[in-house]
Design a protein around this motif. Structure first.
Motif, mmCIF file in Angstrom:
data_model
loop_
_atom_site.group_PDB
_atom_site.id
_atom_site.type_symbol
_atom_site.label_atom_id
_atom_site.label_comp_id
_atom_site.label_asym_id
_atom_site.label_seq_id
_atom_site.Cartn_x
_atom_site.Cartn_y
_atom_site.Cartn_z
ATOM 1 N N TYR A 818 -23.582 -0.676 30.200
ATOM 2 C CA TYR A 818 -23.553 -0.360 31.627
ATOM 3 C C TYR A 818 -24.594 0.692 31.939
ATOM 4 O O TYR A 818 -24.889 1.546 31.117
ATOM 5 C CB TYR A 818 -22.178 0.189 32.039
ATOM 6 N N ASP A 819 -25.122 0.611 33.119
ATOM 7 C CA ASP A 819 -25.916 1.739 33.577
ATOM 8 C C ASP A 819 -25.736 1.899 35.069
ATOM 9 O O ASP A 819 -25.324 0.966 35.777
ATOM 10 C CB ASP A 819 -27.397 1.581 33.220
ATOM 11 N N LEU A 820 -26.011 3.092 35.531
ATOM 12 C CA LEU A 820 -25.784 3.414 36.928
ATOM 13 C C LEU A 820 -26.703 2.564 37.792
ATOM 14 O O LEU A 820 -27.915 2.604 37.633
ATOM 15 C CB LEU A 820 -26.051 4.901 37.165
ATOM 16 N N ASP A 821 -26.110 1.825 38.689
ATOM 17 C CA ASP A 821 -26.879 0.927 39.538
ATOM 18 C C ASP A 821 -27.197 1.613 40.859
ATOM 19 O O ASP A 821 -28.295 1.531 41.379
ATOM 20 C CB ASP A 821 -26.041 -0.335 39.776
ATOM 21 N N ARG A 822 -26.205 2.295 41.364
ATOM 22 C CA ARG A 822 -26.352 2.844 42.706
ATOM 23 C C ARG A 822 -25.543 4.128 42.816
ATOM 24 O O ARG A 822 -24.435 4.215 42.321
ATOM 25 C CB ARG A 822 -25.808 1.822 43.713
ATOM 26 N N LYS A 823 -26.145 5.086 43.451
ATOM 27 C CA LYS A 823 -25.385 6.277 43.812
ATOM 28 C C LYS A 823 -25.060 6.162 45.283
ATOM 29 O O LYS A 823 -25.945 5.941 46.107
ATOM 30 C CB LYS A 823 -26.220 7.540 43.571
ATOM 31 N N GLY A 824 -23.813 6.285 45.589
ATOM 32 C CA GLY A 824 -23.394 6.105 46.972
ATOM 33 C C GLY A 824 -23.352 7.417 47.718
ATOM 34 O O GLY A 824 -23.335 8.496 47.129
ATOM 35 N N ASN A 825 -23.342 7.289 49.004
ATOM 36 C CA ASN A 825 -23.175 8.474 49.827
ATOM 37 C C ASN A 825 -22.041 8.217 50.807
ATOM 38 O O ASN A 825 -22.253 7.615 51.858
ATOM 39 C CB ASN A 825 -24.473 8.796 50.570
ATOM 40 N N PRO A 826 -20.838 8.654 50.460
ATOM 41 C CA PRO A 826 -19.705 8.380 51.357
ATOM 42 C C PRO A 826 -19.824 9.115 52.684
ATOM 43 O O PRO A 826 -19.102 8.822 53.625
ATOM 44 C CB PRO A 826 -18.491 8.844 50.556
ATOM 45 N N GLY A 827 -20.743 10.057 52.753
ATOM 46 C CA GLY A 827 -20.882 10.809 53.996
ATOM 47 C C GLY A 827 -21.847 10.174 54.996
ATOM 48 O O GLY A 827 -21.968 10.649 56.120
ATOM 49 N N SER A 828 -22.518 9.115 54.604
ATOM 50 C CA SER A 828 -23.482 8.504 55.526
ATOM 51 C C SER A 828 -22.783 7.997 56.771
ATOM 52 O O SER A 828 -21.745 7.364 56.687
ATOM 53 C CB SER A 828 -24.170 7.299 54.872
ATOM 54 N N LYS A 829 -23.364 8.283 57.883
ATOM 55 C CA LYS A 829 -22.782 7.787 59.119
ATOM 56 C C LYS A 829 -23.867 7.185 59.995
ATOM 57 O O LYS A 829 -25.008 7.049 59.588
ATOM 58 C CB LYS A 829 -22.029 8.901 59.836
ATOM 59 N N TRP A 830 -23.465 6.847 61.194
ATOM 60 C CA TRP A 830 -24.355 6.143 62.119
ATOM 61 C C TRP A 830 -25.636 6.915 62.404
ATOM 62 O O TRP A 830 -25.615 8.113 62.597
ATOM 63 C CB TRP A 830 -23.654 5.953 63.468
ATOM 64 N N GLU A 831 -26.691 6.173 62.518
ATOM 65 C CA GLU A 831 -27.861 6.720 63.196
ATOM 66 C C GLU A 831 -27.546 6.674 64.677
ATOM 67 O O GLU A 831 -26.948 5.704 65.152
ATOM 68 C CB GLU A 831 -29.084 5.825 62.983
ATOM 69 N N GLU A 832 -27.948 7.677 65.377
ATOM 70 C CA GLU A 832 -27.685 7.666 66.809
ATOM 71 C C GLU A 832 -28.981 7.800 67.582
ATOM 72 O O GLU A 832 -29.806 8.653 67.282
ATOM 73 C CB GLU A 832 -26.757 8.813 67.196
ATOM 74 N N THR A 833 -29.122 6.941 68.562
ATOM 75 C CA THR A 833 -30.306 6.998 69.407
ATOM 76 C C THR A 833 -29.857 7.262 70.830
ATOM 77 O O THR A 833 -29.105 6.477 71.400
ATOM 78 C CB THR A 833 -31.082 5.679 69.347
ATOM 79 N N ALA A 834 -30.305 8.382 71.360
ATOM 80 C CA ALA A 834 -29.977 8.715 72.742
ATOM 81 C C ALA A 834 -31.225 8.470 73.575
ATOM 82 O O ALA A 834 -32.298 8.954 73.242
ATOM 83 C CB ALA A 834 -29.555 10.171 72.844
#
Lengths: 1179, 582
Positions: A818-834
């Motif tokens: 096994y090797d690390l495939d992906r490091k996740g970011n549980p904190g990622s949220k929406w990009e927002e465009t105003a």
């Protein structure tokens, strides 16, 4: 609950939320239950009333209550001073309306459940005294026939032809023809149709009355499709562009993205340069570092990609550009939204039409490469430049290069006639004893021309539509075939469309839309630096296409590099194909629950099933070729369903107009794929052996994958207008996306906008030249979740090629690891465009001149970026994280002017659209790159600059002497240790010490140019005279730069291959110090080792995109053939391009390497010049 | 009518009301399929598998996705950074391409090959760190098991650090405790590498059932190599003495030289029960569903060029031995090499001669190892027949007349021990460390410490094996393919300098084309002199080297610009610093 039954679960949920809103809506509307009538039926209901000198407005509002209808009118139509008296008992509403409105020159028209009142100003036909016979005998039921056409001469079906003052009326048929009986010669016929100005004609002594209706582009009832509903154009407060489909479709294009280029202000679009490829559409610049693709909604179904759609099926296409219009799509709206609705039938006699065209495309721009003789010269000069006695495996060892007769015999090269090695009897084209003999092409092979072809395109579209007042349908069959510009490639598309709608009683409507297509892309689809087009500049001209026996020749000849014969690649890939079946459809039900309250449920799905096969054939003529063969199969399906439930409520009271929308939506996407490959087919390589089982089971591979995504949303919208003057709109959407972790899964996307129709104000009444004037302002927030669905998760993979190891030393097997495939970011949220959008719409001189101006400021925050992480973390797929902000400020301007001349026989329209945006990364969070080229990254996105700026060294002329070298600051590749080593650098480029610290280092890299245009403009001219029409469309793109990476191959010692003429003729010499390129030196590895200004060129261009000339055959000539309309046209596409760009095409959309690597030219087939002829027929 | 509408409304509401149970969160939970969470791997087999993943880097092709990204520069054969940069070999092939700048010492910091090597190095380290971090979290491991796993991982980590150090010099230290990956590259991490390898040496078992693992002695050998690189001769000698006396392979075979030199480079003999020489191999494997990535992808360019079944590999003519290397194999009448100016006379070659034209091979005396190291015209090329010269060359006018040989497989092995889709991938291991090098390291330490006789004795062990006539390349008629004359050093060396010269020369001969030469020259501090002499000589034969020069800083390669850019701190100041001269 079990995982499998996902759909019912979401159904529960959707229903739950829908119900909540349902109740809210019910409270809102006050629970009045009554009969609801619809459309034409309104006019037939009987009403009793009694008015005594009452104000017309009051009378109308009483009728509204009695008949449960709604009148729509402006204060210019009915001022408030009109008084009427009327008594009626069980009289048809139509008669009542006629009686009370006619005295005030007010006409009416039924649109949905509303009755539109408007001033009657057009009386087209005023019979002169002579034409009216005073002794005309009175006739009952005088029969009048005629035809109604539009300004371009097209028949209009479904036009309401009514007799003024009566309820009698008919509609025109599919050919625009009608027959109506009138009581007498004084009768007045009223011709009305949505989006056209109503006209009247006095019958007089005529029996035939033909009418040309004028499009009423500002008519009150012009309807624009917005999110989950429609809106009158006049009520719009957001920035919504409507694509004129009639105009657009009259000019054939393969794909929606082709059609959009230059047509709509604020939309950058480009078609694919490959048949069946994906085009590119960006709305209002690039704000995200990731995906900026607009959301495409086709009949309520979220989709991506329009390239399989048959453009002929499109009824309307509207583009939501700003946040206040797109916020109703919340999380998906940041890239803008394209809403496409397909054609539905009209209650009418069946109309059949056939549209077809045939065209031929040609490549007109080829890179300027050296020929066989010139390449010899170049090789000699390059070696002499390096202080080497020139020698070549082909051109010999003499003082000058000598072109041999044979470049290959067995493995020998540089041979001349009579050499026994080139004895044709030695020739063997088999794995064992392979012996190829290839003559030199002494003139030189033009590989670009050899590998391209004039490409035919044909399109056929047959459609039928019609229906009754209970059911309408639209059916169409389409066939489209496009040959590739590269030989042995083509694209086929068969499509079918079946849309229908049924009424069940008066309150329920069912409908469906269904689109099916079968697509086939055959042949090579490679469009990158390994593509046949790119190979064409890697092949030397001395190599012919074929050897002495007609088999392919190639770079196996010594000294000719490792380019691949592009004709061979294309030929061998000719049977490779990508096939898919796409079903895109929707089912909907609309229920009119109460007056003004409508429930709609819509379930749509975009389903795609693909099957791709590819065979790798033998390529023994290639330098790195062999007799190895392999065959691969890849198949999968994917779908995205969208389930939407909405409640619409509309109510007017007094001058207040209120609309309310609430809804829920669930979207699920799923994709599953399998693939496999085997090798070892030789010598059984023809297509009849192309199954996996035929290959060698040793070394076979197989894979499968599954991916899914889901989105759940609730949304609402309020539209309010007061007196048709003051407009207000607010929306909110709450989205939950599976792409984000639970805690940050939901985002709220609100917007609000206001509008003021100044032209409706009393103080503007006198300015009669102003037809319309409106200012708008809107602000809203939209989101973007276009990142990998697994972004929140960290996980390991078990991958035989990356993490398995033969720990036991078996030689033919591995142990799983096994090797690390992906490091996740549980904190990622929406990009927002105003986006803040300010708009101004005005129309002058009875709508002849129309101007739409929008300015916007679009701020995107929490950008999702896969930042460059230090390698010390290990190698894995990095997560997207929210960093950085970008800003796009821009202007969209649309100007149009329409007019007529020469007794209305000449009609012309011209429009100009202008788009400009300024992109700025207000905070990048960190520096990062794109991995966009073979060598060093050339694009950099960094704070304070636009996205994807080209980044590298600045060239500062040449070192013209040893002294200059010795005096120069240290710089990469420069050796000053001795005069001899310094001499090597004479004639090479000097890199600029940008920061002035006395040496050139990585710190002297700077921004070399921007891939963003300063502006883009489209110019459209339409002229019609009698039966002829002419359209011209020009496109101007100005101010961007292109990083022309193809020069890495053609202008330097990249790989051995062919070189540009510029390299031979405009390289530095002591006599030519003002050259384009450095001194020829075969050992020069320096000059192209770093990104620098030489690669950066202006990307500006002006292109004649389309010129079309059409002729409509007069109907009398064709009517006996049963043809009601016949138009013929010829068209030229990309007739000329004015540009300084040296690459193959400045219209460069590099699909596939991401928007932060925008504007890098990796070599691609240019847009072609096309000539076509077409026919439009209606029966 | 009113009633009907009331009913329809009520019905609608009732219908909707049926489905008010919420499963929204389930609907929005979409977990990836077919992958492993860290928790799922916190088991015995999980951590063991991660360790396999850490070993997988030894085949040189673990980074990137979907392509052969960087395998050429990452492979432990080190042919790019360790061989074509040296006087052993050149890039070869034909004009241009992306490695000319490396052999000409003109590589720029933003060359992607540097970034590939950097990422590879630290990916290997990260995989090891995963094992070290996760092992203690699995309670099912016994203390012995746990220690064994950590010791393997730390030893591997030491090896990956060394793999990066020889190219870049200073590296940032990243271990299992690191959370901030913006670490500076302040110094060469000798101390840390020593600690890791010492830990392995102290804690690893002597044998494993699986051949490919690091055992105690393997760790010890690399520890000794770290000492040698630091010129810690006393420590090196002490350790190497023990290793030579008692070291064993993972399979328990006592360390010793294979009887025939070439057996090191044959799939059939590598790792056999007779193989006491294989200290650490990159265990290559083919037809294992790994798409060839486990079969020496990094060396797939290094075959004679052609593409026919009669041409081994068939592509692409890279990594060609230099004339300078071939000349070094000349021996004098005593069977000893010409330590001074071996280029004074040349081994004749077939440059410029068509394969169809007659050619007589060089008749002078040669070290037999030449013809296992270099493919040249007229000499049997394994079982592929006599090397035919020019027709196997991609562009002889450019690349010269020689072919690499040690990485090539036998024709008899084709299809079974080569990958189905590519003949350039085979199960022929790269010998990352073989016992011959252990002996040479010991000899070097002895000579450096003044023990010239012991040093000579060790060198002679190497030469004696090479002199085994059974191991000579033979013509089909059974006679030696060339005039092989090789003897041991019989006369004592006059002084340390002579001894060192002989030792260094012997290293070149024994380890030719094995990717170690450049790093040796650099650590000996003679790279500039040797290589510029070489360039002066070789560039008279090969135009590609004309004008090239080894500069003072060329002993190390630049830190990848991309990595410097990636390690900027909040103030925009990179935490990595560039090597001098770039």
């Amino acid at each position: 609950m079990q995982k499998k039954i996902t759909n019912p679960k979401i159904l529960y949920d959707v229903m739950r939320v829908t119900c909540t809103q349902l109740f809210l809506s019910l409270l809102f509307c006050g629970m009045t239950l009554a009969n609801k009538v619809h459309g034409q039926e309104i006019l037939n209901q009987s009403v009793s009333l009694n008015f005594e000198s009452i104000e017309l407005k009051k009378a109308l509002s009483q009728i509204e209550k009695l008949a449960e209808i709604k009148f729509v009118y402006s204060s210019t139509t009915i001022s408030g001073n009109e008084k009427i008296t009327l008594k009626a008992k069980n009289t048809k509403l139509s008669e009542i309306l006629h009686d009370i409105l006619t005295p005030f020159q007010v006409g009416y028209e039924v649109v949905g459940s509303r009755i539109l009142l408007k001033k009657q100003i057009n009386e087209v036909f005023i019979p002169n005294e002579k034409s009216v016979s005073p002794n005309l005998p009175e006739k009952i039921d005088l029969s009048i026939t005629g035809k109604v056409i539009d300004e371009t001469g097209d028949a209009i079906s479904g036009v309401n032809v009514s007799i003024k003052g009566t309820s009698r009326g008919v509609s025109t048929n599919a050919n625009g023809q009608y027959t109506v009986s009138v009581p007498d010669a004084k009768s007045v016929l009223v011709f009305s149709f949505v989006s056209y100005e109503t006209q009247e004609a006095v019958v007089g002594n005529r029996t035939t009355i033909n009418i040309s209706l004028k499009a009423d582009i500002k008519s009150l009832n012009e309807v624009v499709v917005v999110g989950y509903g429609t809106q009158k154009k006049s009520d719009l407060t957001g920035s919504v562009s409507t694509v004129d489909m009639k105009q657009t479709l009259s000019r054939p294009a393969a794909d929606v993205s082709n059609m959009l280029q230059g047509r709509v202000a604020g939309v950058v679009a480009s078609g694919s340069n490959q048949p069946g490829g994906n085009g590119y559409v960006r709305i209002r610049g690039i704000s995200s570092f990731g995906s900026n693709e607009p959301l495409v909604i086709i009949d309520g179904v979220q989709t991506s990609g329009t390239n399989s759609l048959n453009p002929n099926d499109i009824e309307s296409m509207n583009i939501l550009k700003d946040a206040s219009s797109a916020a109703i799509y919340g999380a998906r709206g940041a890239g803008g939204v394209i809403i496409i609705t397909t054609k539905k039938g009209k209650a009418n006699k069946t109309q059949i039409s056939y549209d077809s065209y045939y065209g031929v495309s040609n490549v007109t721009r080829y890179p300027d490469m050296v020929n066989t003789t010139e390449l010899g010269d170049l090789l000699w000069k390059q070696q002499l430049g390096a202080g080497i006695t020139p020698t070549s495996s082909q051109y010999g060892k003499g003082a000058t290069p000598v072109i041999p007769d044979y470049i290959l015999a067995g493995t020998a090269g540089g041979l001349f006639e009579g050499n026994p090695l080139a004895d044709p009897s030695k020739y063997v084209y088999e794995q064992n004893g392979f012996y190829q003999i290839v003559r030199a092409n002494k003139q030189g092979t033009d590989w670009f021309k050899e590998s391209t072809q004039p490409a035919a395109t044909q399109s056929h579209n047959l459609s039928a539509s019609g229906g009754t007042d209970r059911a309408v349908y639209n059916l169409s069959l389409g066939y489209y075939k496009e040959d590739g510009l590269q030989k042995y490639t083509f694209y086929d598309r068969y499509s079918i469309r079946a849309n229908s709608e049924f009424k069940l009683g008066k309150k329920i409507r069912f409908g469906e839309t269904l689109f099916g297509s079968y697509r086939l892309r055959q042949g090579s689809t490679d469009n990158d630096e390994g593509s046949p087009w790119s190979q064409a500049y890697r092949m030397q001209p001395i190599v012919p296409v074929y050897d002495i026996n007609g088999n392919f020749a190639g770079s196996k000849a010594a000294g000719t590099g490792n380019g691949q014969n592009p004709v061979a690649i294309l030929y061998r890939a000719r049977n490779n194909n990508e096939r898919d079946i796409r079903l895109l459809g929707s089912l909907y039900t609309e229920v009119d629950i109460l007056k003004g309250l409508r429930f709609r449920t819509n379930y749509g799905i975009d389903y795609n099933n693909n099957y791709n096969t590819a065979f790798r054939d033998v390529n023994p003529e290639h330098s790195e070729g062999n007799f190895q063969t392999s065959f691969s199969v890849q198949s999968g399906f994917q779908y995205r369903w969208t389930f939407t439930n909405t409640l619409n409520f509309e109510k007017s009271f007094g001058k207040h107009d209120l609309k309310f929308l609430a809804g829920t939506e669930a979207v699920e996407y799923k994709r599953e794929q399998i693939g496999g490959d085997r090798s070892g087919y030789y010598p059984f390589t023809d297509q009849s052996f192309w199954v996996l089982d035929r290959g060698n089971p040793v070394g076979q591979n197989n894979t499968s994958s599954i991916a899914s995504e889901a989105l759940f949303s609730t949304f609402g919208r309020i539209d309010y207008s007061y007196d048709g003057k003051y407009l207000f709109n607010a929306t909110i959407r709450r989205d939950g996306s599976s792409k984000f972790a639970k805690e940050v899964r939901y985002g709220n996307f609100p917007s609000a906008s206001v509008g003021w129709r100044i032209s409706q104000e009393n103080f503007m009444k006198n300015a009669s030249f102003i037809s319309d004037l409106k200012i708008r302002a809107g602000y809203g927030v939209v989101g973007n979740d276009q990142i990998d669905a697994n972004n929140q998760y960290s996980f390991y993979r078990s991958d035989p090629s990356r993490s398995f190891y033969d720990i036991g030393g078996s030689n033919t097997s591995t142990v799983a690891g096994y090797d690390l495939d992906r490091k996740g970011n549980p904190g990622s949220k929406w990009e927002e465009t105003a986006t803040l959008n300010l708009g101004l719409d005005f129309a002058l001189f009875n709508n002849a001149l129309e101007v739409n101006l929008d300015v916007y400021n679009k701020k995107t925050s929490d950008l999702l970026v896969q930042i460059l992480r230090p390698g010390t973390e290990g190698d894995f797929t990095a997560p997207f994280v929210n960093v950085g902000n970008t800003e796009n400020k821009g202007i969209d301007l649309m100007l149009s002017y329409r007019g007529t001349g020469l007794n209305r026989e000449l009609k012309y329209a011209t429009s100009v659209n202008f788009s400009a945006y300024r992109n700025l990364v207000s905070s990048a969070g960190v520096d990062f790159f794109t991995n966009s080229t073979r060598n060093s990254p050339v694009s950099r996105t960094v704070t304070g600059q636009p996205i994807g700026m080209f980044y590298g060294y600045v060239l500062d002329g040449f070192f013209n002497s040893v002294e200059e070298v010795l005096a120069a600051p240290d710089q990469p590749g420069l050796s000053k240790t001795s005069n001899a080593s310094a001499l090597q650098s004479v004639g090479r480029w000097r890199l600029k010490d940008v920061n002035g610290d006395g040496k050139v280092t990585a710190d002297d890299r700077t921004f070399l140019g921007s891939p963003h245009p300063d502006f883009q403009m489209g110019f459209n001219f339409d002229v019609a005279y009698k039966n002829f029409d002419l359209n011209m469309f020009f496109f101007w793109n100005y101010g961007n730069q292109i990083y022309n990476n193809t020069k890495w191959w053609t202008d330097f010692n990249g790989f051995t291959g062919n070189r540009s003429k510029k390299m031979l003729y405009d390289s530095w010499t002591p006599e030519n110090k003002n050259a384009s390129l450095p001194k020829l030196d075969i050992n020069d590895n320096i000059s192209n080792a770093r990104p620098h200004t030489y690669f950066v060129e202006s990307g500006s261009y002006f292109r004649a995109k389309t010129v079309q000339l059409g002729y409509t055959v007069p109907s009398k000539m064709i009517s006996r053939l049963g043809v009601s309309k016949l138009r013929l046209y010829v068209q030229g596409q990309n007739l000329f391009t004015i540009t300084n760009y040296s690459g193959s095409d400045p219209d460069l959309i590099d699909v596939g390497r991401g928007d932060i690597g925008l504007g890098v030219d990796h070599g691609r087939v240019p847009n072609a010049r096309q000539f076509l002829a077409g026919i439009n027929m209606t029966f | 009518m009113k009633k009907i509408h009331k009913y329809s409304f009520i019905l609608t509401v009732a219908f909707l009301g049926l489905f008010t149970n919420s499963c929204k969160e389930d609907f929005l939970d979409r977990r990836p399929v077919g992958v492993f969470s860290e928790d799922a791997l916190k088991t015995k087999s999980g951590v063991n598998g991660i360790l396999i993943g850490a070993y997988a880097g030894l085949n040189g092709s673990m980074i990137g996705t979907g392509s052969s990204a960087g395998a050429d520069v990452n492979t432990f054969s080190n042919w790019v950074f360790g061989s074509l940069t040296s006087d052993d070999a050149q890039k070869g092939a034909d004009v241009g391409g992306s490695r000319s700048n490396i052999e000409r010492y003109e590589i720029a910091a933003d060359n992607t090959k540097l970034d590939d090597r950097w990422r590879f190095t630290f990916d290997g380290i990260a995989r090891c760190n995963d094992v070290i971090k996760m092992t203690p979290l699995v309670s099912a491991f016994t203390e012995t098991e746990s220690k064994n796993l950590i010791a393997q991982a730390r030893t591997l980590r030491g090896l990956y650090y060394f793999h990066g150090t020889v190219v870049f010099g200073r590296l940032p230290w990243i271990d299992e405790k690191t959370t901030n990956f913006l670490q500076p590259n302040e110094r060469v991490l000798w101390k840390e590498m020593e600690a890791d390898l010492k830990f392995g040496y102290d804690n690893l078992p002597e044998t494993f059932t699986e051949l490919g693992r690091f055992n105690k002695w393997g760790a010890g050998v690399f520890l000794a190599k770290i000492y040698v690189f630091q010129k810690k001769w006393a420590e090196a000698k002490a350790l190497l003495d023990v290793i030579i006396a008692t070291g064993r392979t993972t399979r328990g075979v006592k360390y010793g030289l294979l009887p025939k030199y070439h057996d090191n480079f044959r799939i059939a003999t590598q790792g056999s029960s007779a193989d006491g020489e294989g200290v650490l191999d990159a265990q290559y494997s083919v037809n294992d569903n790994g798409k060839g990535y486990n079969g020496g992808l990094g060396d797939n360019l290094n075959f004679p060029h052609g593409g026919l079944p009669t041409e081994p590999g068939g592509c692409c003519g890279y990594h060609v031995p230099s004339q300078d290397l071939v000349n070094a194999f000349q021996t004098d009448k005593d069977g000893l090499p010409f330590l001074d100016n071996p280029n004074a006379q040349e081994v004749k070659n077939d440059q410029g001669i068509e394969s169809a034209a007659p050619f007589t091979t060089y008749q002078g005396t040669l070290d037999p190892r030449l013809d296992w190291t270099v493919g040249r015209r007229g000499i049997p090329y394994l079982d592929w027949g006599l090397h035919p010269g020019k027709i196997w060359m991609r562009d002889q006018a450019y690349g010269g007349p020689y072919s690499p040989k040690k990485n090539v497989y036998y024709q008899a092995e084709e299809a079974t021990l080569t990958e189905g889709t590519s003949r350039q991938l085979s199960a022929n291991n790269v010998r990352i460390m073989r016992f011959a090098e252990v002996i040479l390291m010991a000899a070097e330490a002895e000579i450096e410490l003044g023990n010239l006789d012991r040093g000579r004795e060790l060198v002679n062990q190497i030469r004696s094996r090479a002199a085994n006539p059974d191991g000579f390349v033979k013509l089909p008629n059974g006679t030696p393919a060339a005039n092989y004359v090789i003897q041991t050093y019989k006369t004592p060396w006059a002084n340390k300098e002579v001894g060192l010269k002989a030792l260094r020369f012997e290293r070149r001969l024994e380890l030719g084309m094995e990717g170690k030469r450049f790093f040796d020259l650099v650590r000996w501090g003679i790279a500039k002199e040797v290589l510029n002499n070489y360039l002066a000589y070789e560039s008279t034969k090969r135009a590609n080297l004309k004008g090239a020069a080894f500069k003072d800083h060329s002993g190390l390669f630049p830190v990848p610009q991309r990595q410097i850019d990636a390690t900027k701190d909040a103030e925009g100041k990179p935490t990595l610093s560039q090597n001098t001269g770039y």
